[in-house]
Design an enzyme around this catalytic site. Structure first.
Site, PDB file in Angstrom:
ATOM      1  N   TYR A  55      -0.497  -6.673  -8.074  1.00  0.00           N
ATOM      2  CA  TYR A  55      -0.135  -5.066  -8.067  1.00  0.00           C
ATOM      3  C   TYR A  55      -0.611  -4.572  -6.578  1.00  0.00           C
ATOM      4  CZ  TYR A  55      -4.864  -4.521 -10.265  1.00  0.00           C
ATOM      5  OH  TYR A  55      -6.253  -4.601 -10.599  1.00  0.00           O
ATOM      6  N   GLU A  56      -0.225  -3.191  -6.578  1.00  0.00           N
ATOM      7  CA  GLU A  56      -0.351  -2.454  -5.137  1.00  0.00           C
ATOM      8  C   GLU A  56       0.450  -3.354  -4.176  1.00  0.00           C
ATOM      9  OE1 GLU A  56      -1.000   0.578  -5.316  1.00  0.00           O
ATOM     10  OE2 GLU A  56      -1.831   0.454  -7.482  1.00  0.00           O
ATOM     11  N   GLY A  57       1.444  -3.993  -4.496  1.00  0.00           N
ATOM     12  CA  GLY A  57       2.132  -4.488  -3.337  1.00  0.00           C
ATOM     13  C   GLY A  57       1.781  -6.160  -3.140  1.00  0.00           C
TER      14      GLY A  57
END
Length: 596
Positions: A437-439
């Site tokens: 998550y978050e890239g």
């Protein structure tokens, strides 16, 4: 599951000797942030994480959040813990006094946040998203919006979320379909968002969603997106709560880990439309959202460190207690497995990487403090370049490393590590999301090589390399074994990193696919290099303190041994990453699609 105890000695050492916290505390606006206050904050945070949050970690994993009658119900005990959290002022630490914040350095807040994440990652995810939203609103919301929402978000009395992802739109935000319609002084939103962390709950009276949606007349793709405030309950002019907005949780995802953190599918506008308020200007949503994303990426990198620390503590406790086999170096009978060389190798590998991650996370946070607070425009700009360069490294290298450490924890436990009752499996499952998550970490690599290195011709990286080289110079004359090991391996890693940057600057414009194929290898090289550099700072400080009989001798000796192991075992691998990076690109792209 083993207890958690915050590693306060190493946190203080990292802040003072590696980050130079005294200089950060002296920046404009941080008046009163002296050593006494800092120590008191760390001590109290350690108690809260140990006594309140850590006992709920295993409970949350087993019980899980649940959706009942359209409302998400947190795990038993979470509401009470969250009430203690915000009423204790913990949420307000880094924010401006104007909205009730405590105006404390982000570097100090980062040390405190390590404790929240170590003790209970699922719990910590709730205030994490609130804090990211506060930063975006502080920088881009109107004065009226700030006055209406920030006071209670800063205190933590309300929580916030970040709404980007949709079923058809993950990394490619340009394919977002949630749409907005102008309606007088507000907008109406219709659409669905997925993977919304703590998207709903009843721990607070209100939740403020920040939602990325398509502008009414915006161009296609990401350029046509705007950022909106969408409160769960409408907020009246006097601050009281009004009617329920047209937003609701549809379902909760069934996940591998972080079970106590509800990951919601959120529906906006099932009826007339969710009332929404535009932040800033239309069609600038991506720009505004990146403020939140960069904040969250540092926080997620910190999660890699934090869960690695929790797994390491558990591994040490088990290795001390588990008696198995005679020592290969000789013993009268079976010994605790911590005496076996391979177990010690694993434990020291975990510990040395954790100390490297701690240095990298705290240092990057300190550079954010500099970028925000330095008076000199040149120093501010230089600090911001350093932050931009290191954020993808922090997010990716720390989460990859943290995940590997949780796996090693299971290995040290042996068969018991594969059994849920020991708790080792929970750390592994919880850590797995951090690389995604978050890239994803692959996306971070593309950001690093493209936006952060190739775009400026490697200038920001060269500034970093110059600082590293300068810090190595005082160690070259040292007879300390750790100093010699770290200088020797840092020289090789630094030479590899400089060659890698030159290769990227040349190759990326000419053959982007080939350059991209080596992006993760470069990212890992940079992680090892930066961790080694900051451990080298620690070696210098520990050597001097040991020589002057200043400080705890056993602790200082452990710092030197840990750094030496990192240099010989981990940092020594850096030059091979250059080969991976420069030589593997042709083979990565060589196979035809139908050959897979």
């Amino acid at each position: 599951m083993s207890v958690y105890s915050a590693p306060l000695d190493d946190m203080r050492f990292t802040l003072r000797e590696i980050v130079g916290f005294d200089k950060i505390a002296a920046l404009p606006g941080f008046d009163g942030t002296d050593q006494e206050l800092t120590d008191q904050i760390l001590e109290e945070a350690g108690k809260f994480s140990r006594d309140v949050l850590a006992p709920l970690n295993e409970v949350g994993d087993k019980e899980k959040a649940r959706l009942e009658n359209g409302v998400v119900r947190p795990v038993d005990g979470f509401s009470e813990a969250y009430s203690q959290f915000w009423q204790g002022g913990w949420n307000a630490m880094p924010f401006e006094e104007e909205f009730g914040g405590q105006n404390l350095p982000i570097s100090l807040t980062t040390a405190v946040w390590e404790m929240w994440n170590s003790s209970n990652l699922a719990f910590a995810l709730c205030p994490l998203l609130t804090q990211a939203g506060i930063e975006a609103m502080t920088k881009h919301a109107s004065a009226e919006q700030k006055e209406k929402y920030l006071h209670k978000l800063v205190s933590g009395e309300w929580t916030g979320t970040m709404n980007l992802t949709e079923p058809q739109s993950g990394t490619d935000l340009g394919s977002i379909r949630t749409r907005s319609e102008r309606k007088g002084d507000h907008y109406l939103l219709k659409g669905q968002k997925i993977y919304i962390t703590w998207g709903d709950h009843d721990m607070t009276d209100n939740i403020v969603h920040l939602v990325l949606a398509r502008s009414p007349d915006g161009p296609p793709g990401s350029k046509g997106l705007s950022l909106f405030i969408v409160p769960k309950f409408m907020v009246n002019d006097d601050g009281s709560l009004g009617a329920r907005n047209d937003v609701r949780p549809v379902s909760l995802e069934h996940k591998l880990g972080i079970h106590a953190s509800p990951t919601c599918v959120m529906s906006y506008g099932d009826n007339e439309g969710a009332v929404a308020y535009l932040i800033g200007e239309e069609n600038r949503g991506i720009e505004y959202m990146f403020v939140m994303m960069n904040n969250a990426r540092l926080a997620v990198g910190l999660q890699g460190l934090a869960i690695g620390e929790r797994a390491y503590q558990q591994a040490v406790a088990f290795a001390r207690d588990r008696v198995q086999s005679r020592a290969i170096q000789g013993s009268d009978g079976p010994v605790a497995i911590i005496q076996h060389p391979d177990v010690r190798r694993m434990l020291l590998g975990m510990r040395s990487q954790i100390e490297g991650m701690r240095g990298l996370c705290y240092y990057t946070a300190a550079q954010i403090d500099r970028a925000n607070r330095e008076e000199s425009p040149e120093i501010k700009a230089r600090a911001q370049r350093r932050v931009d360069l290191l954020i993808p490294v922090v997010k990716s290298w720390c989460t990859d490393t943290g995940l590997a450490i949780t796996s090693t924890n299971i290995q040290i436990h042996g068969g018991m590590g594969f059994i849920e009752e020991t708790g080792a499996a929970q750390h592994y499952r919880d850590a797995r999301i951090t690389t995604i998550y978050e890239g994803t970490n692959g996306v971070q690599a593309m950001d690093l090589i493209g936006r952060k290195v190739a775009r400026d011709g490697g200038e920001a990286a060269k500034e970093l390399f110059a600082d590293i080289r300068a810090d190595l110079e005082p160690l070259r004359a040292s007879d300390e074994l750790s100093a010699r090991a770290i200088v020797r391996n840092m020289d090789a890693a630094l030479a590899a990193a400089e060659s890698a940057v030159q290769w990227l600057v040349t190759t990326f414009p000419a053959d982007t696919g080939k350059a991209a194929s080596g992006g993760v290898s470069f990212q890992n090289l940079m992680g090892l290099l930066c961790a080694g550099w900051l451990l080298a700072r620690g070696v210098k400080a520990a050597s001097e303190q040991k020589q002057n009989a200043n400080g705890n001798a056993a602790f200082l000796e452990s710092k030197l041994i840990s750094a030496r192991f990192f240099a010989d075992y981990h940092l020594s691998q850096a030059p091979s990453l250059l080969t991976q990076m420069t030589e593997s690109g042709d083979s990565v792209m060589a196979m035809a699609l139908d050959q897979f």
